[in-house]
Scaffold this motif. Structure first.
Motif, PDB file in Angstrom:
ATOM      1  N   THR A   7      67.039 -12.920  35.044  1.00 58.24           N
ATOM      2  CA  THR A   7      66.465 -12.669  33.718  1.00 58.24           C
ATOM      3  C   THR A   7      65.403 -13.703  33.381  1.00 58.24           C
ATOM      4  N   ASP A   8      65.674 -14.970  33.709  1.00 57.49           N
ATOM      5  CA  ASP A   8      64.672 -16.018  33.489  1.00 57.49           C
ATOM      6  C   ASP A   8      63.395 -15.706  34.258  1.00 57.49           C
ATOM      7  N   ARG A   9      63.542 -15.293  35.499  1.00 57.29           N
ATOM      8  CA  ARG A   9      62.374 -14.960  36.319  1.00 57.29           C
ATOM      9  C   ARG A   9      61.599 -13.786  35.731  1.00 57.29           C
ATOM     10  N   ARG A  10      62.316 -12.780  35.233  1.00 58.36           N
ATOM     11  CA  ARG A  10      61.659 -11.628  34.616  1.00 58.36           C
ATOM     12  C   ARG A  10      60.912 -12.049  33.358  1.00 58.36           C
ATOM     13  N   ILE A  11      61.496 -12.940  32.581  1.00 53.59           N
ATOM     14  CA  ILE A  11      60.828 -13.443  31.373  1.00 53.59           C
ATOM     15  C   ILE A  11      59.562 -14.199  31.751  1.00 53.59           C
ATOM     16  N   ARG A  13      57.806 -13.993  34.495  1.00 56.54           N
ATOM     17  CA  ARG A  13      56.840 -13.065  35.080  1.00 56.54           C
ATOM     18  C   ARG A  13      56.108 -12.300  33.971  1.00 56.54           C
ATOM     19  N   ALA A  14      56.857 -11.799  32.989  1.00 60.16           N
ATOM     20  CA  ALA A  14      56.242 -11.040  31.892  1.00 60.16           C
ATOM     21  C   ALA A  14      55.320 -11.930  31.058  1.00 60.16           C
ATOM     22  N   LEU A  15      55.746 -13.152  30.762  1.00 57.10           N
ATOM     23  CA  LEU A  15      54.898 -14.061  29.971  1.00 57.10           C
ATOM     24  C   LEU A  15      53.666 -14.498  30.747  1.00 57.10           C
ATOM     25  N   SER A  16      53.775 -14.602  32.077  1.00 61.42           N
ATOM     26  CA  SER A  16      52.585 -14.981  32.851  1.00 61.42           C
ATOM     27  C   SER A  16      51.560 -13.857  32.857  1.00 61.42           C
ATOM     28  N   GLU A  17      52.013 -12.616  32.676  1.00 62.93           N
ATOM     29  CA  GLU A  17      51.098 -11.478  32.587  1.00 62.93           C
ATOM     30  C   GLU A  17      50.505 -11.346  31.191  1.00 62.93           C
ATOM     31  N   ILE A  41      63.601 -18.139  26.082  1.00 59.58           N
ATOM     32  CA  ILE A  41      62.230 -18.666  26.123  1.00 59.58           C
ATOM     33  C   ILE A  41      62.232 -20.131  25.690  1.00 59.58           C
ATOM     34  N   ARG A  42      62.931 -20.424  24.629  1.00 60.42           N
ATOM     35  CA  ARG A  42      63.000 -21.807  24.128  1.00 60.42           C
ATOM     36  C   ARG A  42      63.634 -22.735  25.165  1.00 60.42           C
ATOM     37  N   ARG A  43      64.732 -22.280  25.802  1.00 58.28           N
ATOM     38  CA  ARG A  43      65.391 -23.088  26.835  1.00 58.28           C
ATOM     39  C   ARG A  43      64.457 -23.323  28.029  1.00 58.28           C
ATOM     40  N   LEU A  44      63.739 -22.282  28.438  1.00 57.56           N
ATOM     41  CA  LEU A  44      62.802 -22.419  29.556  1.00 57.56           C
ATOM     42  C   LEU A  44      61.677 -23.392  29.216  1.00 57.56           C
ATOM     43  N   GLN A  45      61.181 -23.302  27.977  1.00 60.45           N
ATOM     44  CA  GLN A  45      60.107 -24.211  27.577  1.00 60.45           C
ATOM     45  C   GLN A  45      60.615 -25.643  27.496  1.00 60.45           C
ATOM     46  N   GLN A  46      61.781 -25.865  26.925  1.00 56.25           N
ATOM     47  CA  GLN A  46      62.345 -27.208  26.819  1.00 56.25           C
ATOM     48  C   GLN A  46      62.673 -27.795  28.184  1.00 56.25           C
ATOM     49  N   ALA A  47      63.016 -26.932  29.139  1.00 56.75           N
ATOM     50  CA  ALA A  47      63.318 -27.388  30.499  1.00 56.75           C
ATOM     51  C   ALA A  47      62.047 -27.685  31.293  1.00 56.75           C
ATOM     52  N   GLY A  48      60.885 -27.280  30.749  1.00 56.66           N
ATOM     53  CA  GLY A  48      59.617 -27.555  31.426  1.00 56.66           C
ATOM     54  C   GLY A  48      59.167 -26.464  32.367  1.00 56.66           C
ATOM     55  N   ALA A  49      59.771 -25.268  32.297  1.00 59.20           N
ATOM     56  CA  ALA A  49      59.358 -24.161  33.168  1.00 59.20           C
ATOM     57  C   ALA A  49      57.916 -23.747  32.867  1.00 59.20           C
ATOM     58  N   PHE A  50      57.508 -23.888  31.618  1.00 55.71           N
ATOM     59  CA  PHE A  50      56.103 -23.705  31.244  1.00 55.71           C
ATOM     60  C   PHE A  50      55.823 -24.656  30.100  1.00 55.71           C
ATOM     61  N   GLN A  51      54.575 -25.065  29.993  1.00 54.91           N
ATOM     62  CA  GLN A  51      54.222 -26.076  29.016  1.00 54.91           C
ATOM     63  C   GLN A  51      53.641 -25.487  27.744  1.00 54.91           C
ATOM     64  N   GLU A 145      40.743 -12.847  42.679  1.00 52.95           N
ATOM     65  CA  GLU A 145      41.914 -11.996  42.522  1.00 52.95           C
ATOM     66  C   GLU A 145      43.027 -12.863  41.999  1.00 52.95           C
ATOM     67  N   ARG A 146      43.626 -12.472  40.907  1.00 52.71           N
ATOM     68  CA  ARG A 146      44.750 -13.220  40.351  1.00 52.71           C
ATOM     69  C   ARG A 146      46.024 -12.709  41.001  1.00 52.71           C
ATOM     70  N   LEU A 147      46.772 -13.613  41.597  1.00 53.00           N
ATOM     71  CA  LEU A 147      48.023 -13.246  42.241  1.00 53.00           C
ATOM     72  C   LEU A 147      49.187 -13.632  41.341  1.00 53.00           C
ATOM     73  N   PRO A 148      50.303 -12.929  41.466  1.00 53.11           N
ATOM     74  CA  PRO A 148      51.420 -13.183  40.549  1.00 53.11           C
ATOM     75  C   PRO A 148      52.109 -14.525  40.742  1.00 53.11           C
ATOM     76  N   GLY A 149      51.921 -15.175  41.862  1.00 52.14           N
ATOM     77  CA  GLY A 149      52.547 -16.464  42.081  1.00 52.14           C
ATOM     78  C   GLY A 149      53.924 -16.349  42.688  1.00 52.14           C
ATOM     79  N   PRO A 150      54.652 -17.454  42.754  1.00 52.62           N
ATOM     80  CA  PRO A 150      55.931 -17.455  43.465  1.00 52.62           C
ATOM     81  C   PRO A 150      57.026 -16.642  42.801  1.00 52.62           C
ATOM     82  N   LEU A 151      56.866 -16.303  41.523  1.00 54.16           N
ATOM     83  CA  LEU A 151      57.891 -15.486  40.849  1.00 54.16           C
ATOM     84  C   LEU A 151      57.679 -14.016  41.069  1.00 54.16           C
ATOM     85  N   GLY A 152      56.468 -13.644  41.604  1.00 54.37           N
ATOM     86  CA  GLY A 152      56.063 -12.259  41.735  1.00 54.37           C
ATOM     87  C   GLY A 152      56.949 -11.446  42.568  1.00 54.37           C
TER      88      GLY A 152
END
Length: 152
Positions: A7-11, A13-17, A41-51, A145-152
């Motif tokens: 679920t974290d990965r899906r979140i 991935r969706a936010l990166s799009e 989302i808040r937990r992922l941001q606080q953990a540093g998954a995205f800035q 070309e924008r690639l989805p990255g390692p979560l893709g």
């Protein structure tokens, strides 16, 4: 390293799009409630998954039709600190990214300009006048070309 479930990965991935998605819209897309999505989302941001969430500008439509990657080799690292170079080059508005790299060059810059004459002006008047500049190698971007990255 952050422990991510599916679920974290899906979140992520969706936010990166589309970083503008609200937690409600994202939850509906992923089959989660708005509060559960917001907490994740808040937990992922606080953990540093995205800035941050950022706006991705269409530079071509805004009149910046040329992107050039510069490889910069500093001439005198002993007399010029890397921080001084980074601070000076970061002040140039046309420089989009500054990457300190290992290899043939010390830095890789992503520079945007309106056209080739505008890039030449930036190169001659701003970049080549920085203290410590040695060799410079330029590569003009033809397409991206924008690639989805390692979560893709």
């Amino acid at each position: 390293m952050i422990d991510l479930d599916d679920t974290d990965r899906r979140i992520l991935r969706a936010l990166s799009e589309d970083a503008s998605l609200s937690s409600g819209a994202l939850g509906r897309r992923l089959g989660l409630s708005q509060p559960a999505t917001w907490r994740r989302i808040r937990r992922l941001q606080q953990a540093g998954a995205f800035q941050s969430r950022r706006l991705d500008l269409d530079l071509t439509r805004l009149g910046f039709g040329v992107t050039v990657f510069l490889g910069i080799k500093l001439a005198a690292k002993g007399r010029l600190s890397l921080e001084d170079f980074e601070r000076a080059v970061s002040a140039i508005p046309e420089v989009q990214t500054v990457e300190h790299i290992l290899g043939s060059y010390d830095y890789r810059l992503r520079v945007t300009a309106r056209d080739i004459p505008d890039f030449e002006r930036v190169l001659r008047r701003r970049i080549m006048t920085l203290p410590g500049i040695g060799n410079v190698d330029a590569n003009v971007m033809l397409s991206e070309e924008r690639l989805p990255g390692p979560l893709g």
